[in-house]
Design a protein around this motif. Structure first.
Motif, PDB file in Angstrom:
ATOM      1  N   LYS A   1     -13.539  -7.516  11.666  1.00  0.00           N
ATOM      2  CA  LYS A   1     -12.082  -7.300  11.712  1.00  0.00           C
ATOM      3  C   LYS A   1     -11.422  -7.617  10.363  1.00  0.00           C
ATOM      4  O   LYS A   1     -10.480  -6.943   9.969  1.00  0.00           O
ATOM      5  N   TYR A   2     -11.948  -8.618   9.647  1.00  0.00           N
ATOM      6  CA  TYR A   2     -11.316  -8.961   8.358  1.00  0.00           C
ATOM      7  C   TYR A   2     -11.551  -7.869   7.320  1.00  0.00           C
ATOM      8  O   TYR A   2     -10.697  -7.562   6.502  1.00  0.00           O
ATOM      9  N   ILE A   3     -12.759  -7.276   7.385  1.00  0.00           N
ATOM     10  CA  ILE A   3     -13.093  -6.185   6.465  1.00  0.00           C
ATOM     11  C   ILE A   3     -12.191  -4.985   6.753  1.00  0.00           C
ATOM     12  O   ILE A   3     -11.630  -4.371   5.856  1.00  0.00           O
ATOM     13  N   GLU A   4     -12.032  -4.701   8.036  1.00  0.00           N
ATOM     14  CA  GLU A   4     -11.228  -3.533   8.390  1.00  0.00           C
ATOM     15  C   GLU A   4      -9.771  -3.735   7.967  1.00  0.00           C
ATOM     16  O   GLU A   4      -9.131  -2.825   7.434  1.00  0.00           O
ATOM     17  N   LEU A   5      -9.267  -4.953   8.176  1.00  0.00           N
ATOM     18  CA  LEU A   5      -7.892  -5.247   7.751  1.00  0.00           C
ATOM     19  C   LEU A   5      -7.732  -5.009   6.249  1.00  0.00           C
ATOM     20  O   LEU A   5      -6.741  -4.438   5.797  1.00  0.00           O
ATOM     21  N   CYS A   6      -8.739  -5.451   5.495  1.00  0.00           N
ATOM     22  CA  CYS A   6      -8.696  -5.250   4.038  1.00  0.00           C
ATOM     23  C   CYS A   6      -8.647  -3.765   3.709  1.00  0.00           C
ATOM     24  O   CYS A   6      -7.854  -3.331   2.872  1.00  0.00           O
ATOM     25  N   ALA A   7      -9.527  -3.000   4.371  1.00  0.00           N
ATOM     26  CA  ALA A   7      -9.601  -1.569   4.080  1.00  0.00           C
ATOM     27  C   ALA A   7      -8.252  -0.910   4.366  1.00  0.00           C
ATOM     28  O   ALA A   7      -7.744  -0.117   3.573  1.00  0.00           O
ATOM     29  N   ARG A   8      -7.654  -1.276   5.492  1.00  0.00           N
ATOM     30  CA  ARG A   8      -6.371  -0.670   5.847  1.00  0.00           C
ATOM     31  C   ARG A   8      -5.283  -1.047   4.845  1.00  0.00           C
ATOM     32  O   ARG A   8      -4.424  -0.242   4.493  1.00  0.00           O
ATOM     33  N   GLN A   9      -5.343  -2.300   4.397  1.00  0.00           N
ATOM     34  CA  GLN A   9      -4.342  -2.750   3.436  1.00  0.00           C
ATOM     35  C   GLN A   9      -4.505  -2.023   2.092  1.00  0.00           C
ATOM     36  O   GLN A   9      -3.534  -1.594   1.477  1.00  0.00           O
ATOM     37  N   ILE A  10      -5.766  -1.866   1.673  1.00  0.00           N
ATOM     38  CA  ILE A  10      -6.029  -1.153   0.408  1.00  0.00           C
ATOM     39  C   ILE A  10      -5.522   0.284   0.529  1.00  0.00           C
ATOM     40  O   ILE A  10      -4.831   0.799  -0.353  1.00  0.00           O
ATOM     41  N   ALA A  11      -5.863   0.912   1.671  1.00  0.00           N
ATOM     42  CA  ALA A  11      -5.468   2.312   1.866  1.00  0.00           C
ATOM     43  C   ALA A  11      -3.948   2.461   1.847  1.00  0.00           C
ATOM     44  O   ALA A  11      -3.407   3.405   1.279  1.00  0.00           O
ATOM     45  N   ALA A  12      -3.261   1.489   2.441  1.00  0.00           N
ATOM     46  CA  ALA A  12      -1.803   1.591   2.531  1.00  0.00           C
ATOM     47  C   ALA A  12      -1.134   1.403   1.162  1.00  0.00           C
ATOM     48  O   ALA A  12      -0.111   2.021   0.877  1.00  0.00           O
ATOM     49  N   VAL A  13      -1.727   0.554   0.340  1.00  0.00           N
ATOM     50  CA  VAL A  13      -1.060   0.171  -0.914  1.00  0.00           C
ATOM     51  C   VAL A  13      -1.442   1.075  -2.084  1.00  0.00           C
ATOM     52  O   VAL A  13      -0.612   1.367  -2.957  1.00  0.00           O
ATOM     53  N   ALA A  14      -2.709   1.546  -2.104  1.00  0.00           N
ATOM     54  CA  ALA A  14      -3.227   2.215  -3.312  1.00  0.00           C
ATOM     55  C   ALA A  14      -2.460   3.499  -3.644  1.00  0.00           C
ATOM     56  O   ALA A  14      -2.270   4.361  -2.795  1.00  0.00           O
ATOM     57  N   LYS A  15      -2.048   3.584  -4.922  1.00  0.00           N
ATOM     58  CA  LYS A  15      -1.358   4.806  -5.361  1.00  0.00           C
ATOM     59  C   LYS A  15      -2.195   5.579  -6.374  1.00  0.00           C
ATOM     60  O   LYS A  15      -1.805   6.651  -6.831  1.00  0.00           O
ATOM     61  N   ASP A  16      -3.334   4.988  -6.790  1.00  0.00           N
ATOM     62  CA  ASP A  16      -4.237   5.722  -7.687  1.00  0.00           C
ATOM     63  C   ASP A  16      -5.684   5.426  -7.300  1.00  0.00           C
ATOM     64  O   ASP A  16      -5.942   4.583  -6.437  1.00  0.00           O
ATOM     65  N   ASP A  17      -6.647   6.123  -7.914  1.00  0.00           N
ATOM     66  CA  ASP A  17      -8.050   6.005  -7.513  1.00  0.00           C
ATOM     67  C   ASP A  17      -8.579   4.575  -7.689  1.00  0.00           C
ATOM     68  O   ASP A  17      -8.229   3.907  -8.657  1.00  0.00           O
ATOM     69  N   LYS A  18      -9.415   4.163  -6.767  1.00  0.00           N
ATOM     70  CA  LYS A  18      -9.965   2.796  -6.824  1.00  0.00           C
ATOM     71  C   LYS A  18     -11.459   2.826  -6.508  1.00  0.00           C
ATOM     72  O   LYS A  18     -11.913   3.624  -5.678  1.00  0.00           O
ATOM     73  N   ILE A  19     -12.155   1.904  -7.148  1.00  0.00           N
ATOM     74  CA  ILE A  19     -13.531   1.646  -6.735  1.00  0.00           C
ATOM     75  C   ILE A  19     -13.480   0.418  -5.825  1.00  0.00           C
ATOM     76  O   ILE A  19     -12.921  -0.615  -6.207  1.00  0.00           O
ATOM     77  N   VAL A  20     -14.026   0.547  -4.630  1.00  0.00           N
ATOM     78  CA  VAL A  20     -14.005  -0.579  -3.688  1.00  0.00           C
ATOM     79  C   VAL A  20     -15.432  -1.102  -3.560  1.00  0.00           C
ATOM     80  O   VAL A  20     -16.361  -0.335  -3.263  1.00  0.00           O
ATOM     81  N   VAL A  21     -15.616  -2.388  -3.813  1.00  0.00           N
ATOM     82  CA  VAL A  21     -16.957  -2.966  -3.845  1.00  0.00           C
ATOM     83  C   VAL A  21     -17.130  -3.945  -2.683  1.00  0.00           C
ATOM     84  O   VAL A  21     -16.372  -4.909  -2.561  1.00  0.00           O
ATOM     85  N   GLU A  22     -18.122  -3.721  -1.835  1.00  0.00           N
ATOM     86  CA  GLU A  22     -18.433  -4.673  -0.754  1.00  0.00           C
ATOM     87  C   GLU A  22     -19.228  -5.817  -1.347  1.00  0.00           C
ATOM     88  O   GLU A  22     -20.325  -5.618  -1.837  1.00  0.00           O
ATOM     89  N   LYS A  23     -18.679  -7.006  -1.248  1.00  0.00           N
ATOM     90  CA  LYS A  23     -19.389  -8.187  -1.733  1.00  0.00           C
ATOM     91  C   LYS A  23     -19.852  -9.016  -0.534  1.00  0.00           C
ATOM     92  O   LYS A  23     -20.907  -9.639  -0.572  1.00  0.00           O
ATOM     93  N   SER A  24     -19.031  -9.015   0.519  1.00  0.00           N
ATOM     94  CA  SER A  24     -19.403  -9.768   1.722  1.00  0.00           C
ATOM     95  C   SER A  24     -20.718  -9.214   2.268  1.00  0.00           C
ATOM     96  O   SER A  24     -21.015  -8.041   2.090  1.00  0.00           O
ATOM     97  N   THR A  25     -21.476 -10.062   2.960  1.00  0.00           N
ATOM     98  CA  THR A  25     -22.688  -9.582   3.616  1.00  0.00           C
ATOM     99  C   THR A  25     -22.290  -8.809   4.861  1.00  0.00           C
ATOM    100  O   THR A  25     -21.524  -9.298   5.678  1.00  0.00           O
ATOM    101  N   LEU A  26     -22.821  -7.618   4.988  1.00  0.00           N
ATOM    102  CA  LEU A  26     -22.355  -6.740   6.050  1.00  0.00           C
ATOM    103  C   LEU A  26     -23.512  -6.053   6.727  1.00  0.00           C
ATOM    104  O   LEU A  26     -24.560  -5.867   6.131  1.00  0.00           O
ATOM    105  N   PRO A  27     -23.303  -5.642   7.969  1.00  0.00           N
ATOM    106  CA  PRO A  27     -24.352  -4.854   8.607  1.00  0.00           C
ATOM    107  C   PRO A  27     -24.498  -3.507   7.901  1.00  0.00           C
ATOM    108  O   PRO A  27     -23.534  -3.025   7.283  1.00  0.00           O
ATOM    109  N   VAL A  28     -25.680  -2.945   8.010  1.00  0.00           N
ATOM    110  CA  VAL A  28     -25.935  -1.659   7.378  1.00  0.00           C
ATOM    111  C   VAL A  28     -24.969  -0.615   7.929  1.00  0.00           C
ATOM    112  O   VAL A  28     -24.685  -0.598   9.121  1.00  0.00           O
ATOM    113  N   ARG A  29     -24.487   0.211   7.077  1.00  0.00           N
ATOM    114  CA  ARG A  29     -23.582   1.333   7.347  1.00  0.00           C
ATOM    115  C   ARG A  29     -22.117   0.924   7.409  1.00  0.00           C
ATOM    116  O   ARG A  29     -21.257   1.705   7.765  1.00  0.00           O
TER     117      ARG A  29
END
Ligand code: UDX
Ligand code: ADP
Length: 460
Positions: free
Chosen positions: A110-138
């Motif tokens: 849920k925290y990852i998804e919240l971040c993604a939604r926040q990035i999507a809402a705020v970003a006005k130009d191209d971004k590279i998004v890097v997963e640093k947290s340990t996450l399940p595959v896919r």
């Protein structure tokens, strides 16, 4: 793609804080802002007194001193930091789910998804998004999906860049990593991240893979490491009944270059935020694909670890004439390993819980862990109220206060300072017979017996 001049990291925890500090230290021309919703944590990262940083890691204070206020900033304004960044690291926590489907096994995203939604809402130009947290595959696919479907029409490139640092040695692991792993499918985005690491990591140690291999490799690395600990811990029990000494066995097998000497130290059980969580994740993924034999195989690593923790507690009870009711048991160490103030999944928590079931009086001393943390670890087990815990557990700031009048000392963390204590004096102050249960094989058996202790160590 434009030159990366501004990086934002969401999450100022054990991973985000030290990693970004080192990247900033090594890339003085890149502005790095680490943001967190937790304002107390950010205030601590900004504290002028470096002893108050929220994460204790040897050498971290010097790195922070060098980069902070120059090109390293800690802030609570998540939106502004997202808006101005070229590259955004997601370094938020991904605990094991405590509810619903996958409860107790799957990672809670849920925290990852919240971040993604926040990035999507705020970003006005191209971004590279890097997963640093340990996450399940896919997870990267889910991340990309949210970004692409909820964003403002800008381009997002998702990379996986798992962190392999171990706590307690975070700074040296970051300065001199065995490897840096970058997974992705966009060459330009990968190169942008490789360039940042190239500032100090030799090219041949920067590995690039497809995104799924990168995500899976992180889980597998932790699973293999944890498996070694469970393997040697299984042997420790066998050593105790056969008269072999587990340290001697570790040494003998470790000389085989195919096996290698590291990570063969028997203990009261592994802890930390990663091992259990990542194996549970692996097990969950395997079960999802109906690979039950694979899942059972890895699950056994955790079952062995649980057994080791309860076996240690049972040994204490059994040795002390099958009752610890009202007896004072001094815990030396609470952190999950030395040189960290992190207590997540620490064996000490479970051993204490077991002894509390038997009405023991537990007195805890740890050189770096706060009283609040210890109480909150015990409360979060959900087995007792804080009031009940305070009736059974006392926390002291001086080790000699812990051992005075104690029936037994239990060593739960391998802090170096425990070896330097005046054990003769301790013996004098304890109730007799003076029991020592060494869950880390930290002290010397022969010397402890010579001093007159009833000394028991894991695996001998
Ligand atoms: C681990 C991985 O090492 C790291 O690469 C990953 O990024 C995060 O997870 P960490 O949990 O910080 O790092 O510590 P680690 O040194 O791996 O120790 C984990 C646990 O295993 C500790 O409780 C430690 O005491 C225990 N352990 C480790 C043993 O009991 N015996 C050993 O030989 C090694
Ligand atoms: P890790 O060991 O993975 O670094 P921590 O729990 O130490 O995990 O740190 C994760 C940090 O991420 C916490 O300080 C938490 O407050 C922060 N965090 C979680 N979700 C968000 C979010 N949406 N925005 C900002 N910070 C977040």
């Amino acid at each position: 793609m434009r030159e990366i001049t501004k990086i934002t990291c969401i999450g100022a925890g054990y991973v985000g804080g030290p990693t970004m500090s080192v990247i900033a230290h090594k890339n003085p021309n890149i502005k790095i802002t680490v943001v967190d919703l937790n304002s107390a944590r950010i205030a601590a990262w900004n504290d002028e007194n470096l002893a108050n940083l929220p994460v204790y890691e040897p050498g971290l204070d010097e790195i922070v001193r060098d980069a902070r206020h120059r090109n390293l900033f800690f802030d609570t304004d998540v939106e502004r930091a997202i808006d101005e960044a070229d590259m955004i690291f997601i370094s938020v926590n991904t605990p094991t789910k405590t509810y619903g489907k996958g409860k107790g096994q799957a990672a809670d995203l849920k925290y990852i998804e919240l971040c993604a939604r926040q990035i999507a809402a705020v970003a006005k130009d191209d971004k590279i998004v890097v997963e640093k947290s340990t996450l399940p595959v896919r997870t990267a696919a889910a991340l990309k999906n949210i970004l692409d479907n909820t964003g403002n029409g800008v381009n997002f490139h998702v990379l996986s860049n798992p962190e392999f640092l171990a706590e307690g040695t975070a700074v040296s692991d970051l300065l001199n990593p065995d490897r840096v792993l970058i997974g992705g499918d966009d060459e330009v985005a990968i190169e942008a991240l490789v360039k940042i690491y190239r500032s100090w990591v030799p090219e041949e140690r920067i590995l690039t893979t497809n995104i799924w291999s990168s995500e899976l490799s992180k889980l597998v690395a932790n699973a293999f490491l944890a498996q070694r600990v469970s393997s040697i811990n299984a042997i420790s029990e066998l050593c105790e009944v056969t008269g072999a000494n587990v340290d001697e066995v570790s040494r003998a097998i470790g000389y085989d270059s195919r096996i290698g000497s590291k990570f063969l130290k028997a203990s009261v059980g592994f802890g930390g935020s990663c091992f259990q969580k990542d194996i549970l994740n692996l097990v969950y993924i395997a079960r999802t694909y109906n690979l039950h034999t694979v899942a059972d195989y890895w699950e056994q690593v955790i079952l062995m670890n649980d057994h080791q923790k309860s076996r240690f507690a049972e040994k204490i009870i059994q040795t002390m004439y099958n009752t610890v009711n009202g007896k004072r048991i001094a815990f030396l160490g609470w952190a999950f390993k030395k040189d960290t103030n992190d207590t997540r999944e620490s064996a000490a928590i479970y051993v204490a819980d077991y002894l509390m079931d038997e009405e023991a009086q537990v007195v805890v001393y740890d050189p770096k862990v706060s009283d609040n943390q210890i109480y909150s670890d015990l409360v979060s087990l959900g087995t007792r109220s804080l009031e009940e815990i305070k009736r059974l557990v006392t926390i002291v700031n001086d080790p000699y206060d812990a051992v005075g009048d104690a029936h037994a000392v239990a060593i739960l963390t391998e802090w170096d300072e425990f070896k330097t204590y005046n054990w003769n004096k301790i013996k004098g102050e304890m109730k007799k017979p003076a029991f020592v249960f060494d869950g880390r094989k930290l002290l010397n058996n022969i010397e402890m017996n010579k001093l007159g202790f009833e000394y028991y160590a894991i695996g001998e």
